[in-house]
Structures are given as C-alpha cells and as structure tokens.
Design a protein around this motif. Structure first.
Motif, short mmCIF file in Angstrom:
data_model
loop_
_atom_site.label_atom_id
_atom_site.label_comp_id
_atom_site.label_asym_id
_atom_site.label_seq_id
_atom_site.Cartn_x
_atom_site.Cartn_y
_atom_site.Cartn_z
N CYS A 124 -5.53 -5.79 1.23
CA CYS A 124 -6.23 -5.78 2.74
C CYS A 124 -7.21 -4.64 2.50
O CYS A 124 -7.91 -4.64 3.34
N VAL A 125 -6.66 -3.45 2.16
CA VAL A 125 -7.33 -2.26 2.48
C VAL A 125 -8.53 -2.24 1.59
O VAL A 125 -9.54 -1.86 2.09
N LEU A 126 -8.31 -2.87 0.43
CA LEU A 126 -9.47 -2.99 -0.46
C LEU A 126 -10.69 -3.74 0.44
O LEU A 126 -11.97 -3.52 0.10
N HIS A 127 -10.16 -4.70 0.90
CA HIS A 127 -11.20 -5.50 1.86
C HIS A 127 -11.84 -4.76 2.87
O HIS A 127 -13.09 -4.88 3.08
N ASN A 154 -6.49 -9.50 6.63
CA ASN A 154 -6.03 -10.13 5.55
C ASN A 154 -6.80 -9.87 4.31
O ASN A 154 -7.63 -8.76 4.27
N SER A 155 -6.74 -10.71 3.36
CA SER A 155 -7.70 -10.30 1.87
C SER A 155 -7.60 -11.67 1.37
O SER A 155 -7.15 -12.54 1.70
N ASN A 156 -8.56 -11.76 0.17
CA ASN A 156 -8.58 -12.67 -0.76
C ASN A 156 -8.27 -12.92 -2.08
O ASN A 156 -7.60 -11.92 -2.53
N GLU A 157 -8.51 -13.76 -2.82
CA GLU A 157 -7.93 -13.69 -4.18
C GLU A 157 -8.65 -12.78 -4.91
O GLU A 157 -8.14 -12.08 -5.78
N ARG A 158 -10.03 -12.48 -4.75
CA ARG A 158 -10.88 -11.32 -5.46
C ARG A 158 -10.08 -9.82 -5.12
O ARG A 158 -9.85 -9.23 -5.95
N ASP A 159 -9.61 -9.80 -3.82
CA ASP A 159 -8.81 -8.41 -3.52
C ASP A 159 -7.53 -8.22 -4.32
O ASP A 159 -7.12 -7.36 -4.62
N PHE A 160 -6.89 -9.58 -4.24
CA PHE A 160 -5.77 -9.43 -5.02
C PHE A 160 -5.70 -9.02 -6.58
O PHE A 160 -4.83 -8.38 -7.06
N VAL A 161 -6.61 -9.51 -7.02
CA VAL A 161 -6.89 -9.59 -8.56
C VAL A 161 -7.23 -7.89 -8.95
O VAL A 161 -6.59 -7.25 -9.74
N ARG A 162 -8.01 -7.43 -7.89
CA ARG A 162 -8.43 -5.87 -8.23
C ARG A 162 -7.09 -4.96 -7.84
O ARG A 162 -7.00 -4.07 -8.34
N ALA A 163 -6.58 -5.53 -6.81
CA ALA A 163 -5.19 -4.61 -6.32
C ALA A 163 -4.21 -4.66 -7.51
O ALA A 163 -3.68 -3.58 -7.78
#
Length: 348
Positions: A158-161, A296-305
């Motif tokens: 979420c913070v990445l986003h 929130n966040s999306n799939e791209r954010d989760f991959v990078r996290a």
C-alpha cells in the motif's frame, strides 16, 4: 484434505470467538493455503472496537502469509508448487469493473470488505483462519524472511502505491506526518527514492526510530511549528511531497499548508471522524498544488513488496511489535488497540 480448522469470528464489538469449521474443499482452480501468520491491521482493530461498522458475524484478517498445501487440477503447476511460502493478496476486488479491467484493482468500484469468500463459514477477509482458499492470481511468493516479517507485505504494498502516486523524485523534500508503521514505511521508501525526508510526530521514540530508518530531519509539532520548520529545512520552498498518514482531519489541514508551490499532498489514511477541512482554493490554483488520495494496492505492488522484503531492500523487523498464538486472539486484539505498537501478529 479432510478435517476441521479454527476460525476467529467477530460476533460484536469487543467480542471474538474461535470456532471450528470444515477445512475448505479444493476445487479444480483453487489453491489451499495453510495460514502461518496474520497481522492485526488498524482496520481490524476498528472492527473490534466498533468504530468500523460491519455486519456481524465477520471474519477479519488481511495481512496474511502461509504455505501452499493443496492445488486443484487446473492450477498452473509451472508457476506454483505445494510447500511454497506465499503472501496472500486481498481478494476483495470484483475483477470486472472499469478500474479492475484497467489494472487498478486497488480502486475497484465494488471493493467489498464483507465479501463471503469460498470455503469460509462467514463473510469477511479471512486471514483469521487456519486455512484459506485463494485464487493463484492473489498469491505472491516470498522467501528468506520469517512469516511474521512477511505479514508486512500488504502494508508495504500500500505504501509503495502511495509513494508512486506522489512520484517522489531524487532530492525532493518529503514530509511524512505520523510515524506509526505506515508513516515509517513512507520514510523508508522515500529515503530509497533519494528524498530528503522530514518525519513529524509527537512521540519522541517514534521520531528516534524514523531517524534510524533514514529521515534527515525530525520535528515534534507539539514543540515547534511544523510549517515553519519545513520552510526552514527546504530553504523557503516548502515540501515537494507531503504524506499525511494520520486519521485526524485537522492534521490534513496542517499538511496542506506545508506543501510548496507545485507540491503534492497525499492523504494516505482513512479519516475517523470524516470531518471536512478548509483550504484556500486560490492558493491551490496559483501554487499548482495537487491534493491526492491513495488507498489499498494492486498485484504489481504486491509483487514488488515481496521482492523487496525477500531480498532485504527494506527491513521490517522493527515493525513486528508482538507475536501471539492464534488461540490468544482476544489478548492480541486488546494489546493492539492500545495504540502503542506497530503490528501485533497472530502465529497460527
């Protein structure tokens, strides 16, 4: 897989019960995950205290990680294997609206915290369960760190986003207001973006940690004027980016005043209560200032996290404040709502 599992069910404010229910049956396209750990987010804390209104009974938990224990016949065996450790992305987006179809599941028009997930006895996000059925598109591999640390995947995503929404640049003066876990994750990522980070909080211990995590400056707004100090640090320009990570509307008003010309103000947190704030529209117009929201966040954010955590790009050990056994969930919730910790984690 046969047998039963334990699931924690909110039955009302300050009421949570551990119930036995069947382990979900795996369909052809399902992945069954044995949950190893789940952190208690502020969102679940608000459900527990009754601040966040949901229809009970309700199963909380969305900062979860586990291991694949069974897969359906149609799951891609080239990508997934039994035994792999995975972070579980939230399964609340509809996947069909305009925003989902354009790669913005974080902004799903029908984002539903009270979705009834397959295989669970009640509606809710499901992480407070020993097993969970998860579509493979909601799984993200991780390794080299403990499950307790890996529960920070969802907050980090979420913070990445948020940081990318602000488009932080090298040399920017970035003000982070609030040094809870989300604020400190903004500090960590903004430092890695090459920014000069100013961290603001009334808690001296949290400011000390912000400094250790790379903040160039810290400000206690109860002791000095935040806007004046940011102006001084930035040579009179003001902040290029301001992240407000607090749930207090009056702080949002202060945050806007700290932005310089062409600055960006990101309202990261939910606001309780949701009270309107005042700002000068003429100042906003003439200064070309942007006020942005992110959630929130999306799939791209989760991959990078998961990649960043697995490879040690960010160290989240300081954010795992306490670990409780699943059976002690009531004690864990009571500890979490005291507000003096970062994350309380349930170990399954």
């Amino acid at each position: 897989m046969d047998g039963t599992m334990k699931t924690a069910v909110f039955t009302g404010p300050k009421k949570v019960e551990l119930r036995q229910c069947p382990i979900p049956q795996v369909g052809k396209e399902d992945v069954l995950v044995k949950i190893d750990a789940c952190a208690i987010c502020t969102w679940e804390q608000r459900v527990y205290t009754g601040v966040k209104k949901v229809e009970f009974p309700f199963i909380g938990g969305h900062e979860m990680v586990g291991r694949i224990v069974e897969m359906g016949s149609r799951v891609d065996k080239r990508q997934w294997k039994v035994g792999e450790r995975v972070a579980v992305g939230v399964m609340l987006a509809c996947q069909n609206c305009y925003f989902c179809k354009t790669g913005n599941t974080q902004s799903c028009e029908y984002f539903d915290h009270s979705k009834h997930l397959e295989g669970l006895p009640e509606k809710g996000m499901g992480g407070f369960s020993e097993y969970l059925l998860v579509p493979s598109e909601n799984l993200f591999k991780y390794d080299k760190i403990s499950p307790e640390e890996a529960t920070i995947t969802e907050p980090l995503s979420c913070v990445l986003h948020s940081v990318e929404t602000a488009n932080v640049q090298f040399g920017d003066t970035v003000l982070v207001i609030g040094c809870g876990i989300m604020g400190l994750l903004h500090v960590l990522l903004s430092v890695r973006k090459g920014a000069v980070v100013v961290a603001s909080d009334v808690n001296g211990e949290r400011l000390k940690l912000a400094k250790e995590l790379g903040a160039a400056y810290t400000v206690n707004p109860s002791e000095e004027n935040l806007r004046d100090r940011v102006k001084e640090i930035s040579g009179g320009i003001g902040a290029q980016v301001v992240f407000d990570t607090t749930p207090i509307a009056a702080v949002a008003e202060d945050a806007i005043k700290c932005a310089g010309q062409m600055g960006k103000v990101v309202l990261y947190s939910s606001f309780y209560p949701d009270t309107p704030v005042k700002f000068s529209p003429d100042w906003l117009h003439k200064g070309a200032v942007q006020i942005l929201g992110t959630a929130n966040s999306n799939e791209r954010d989760f991959v990078r996290a998961t990649r960043m955590l697995s490879e040690g790009v960010v160290n989240v050990k300081p954010f795992v404040s306490e670990v409780y056994e699943f059976e002690d969930i009531q004690s864990a919730l009571e500890s979490a709502i005291k507000g003096d910790k970062f994350r309380v984690v349930l170990k399954m």
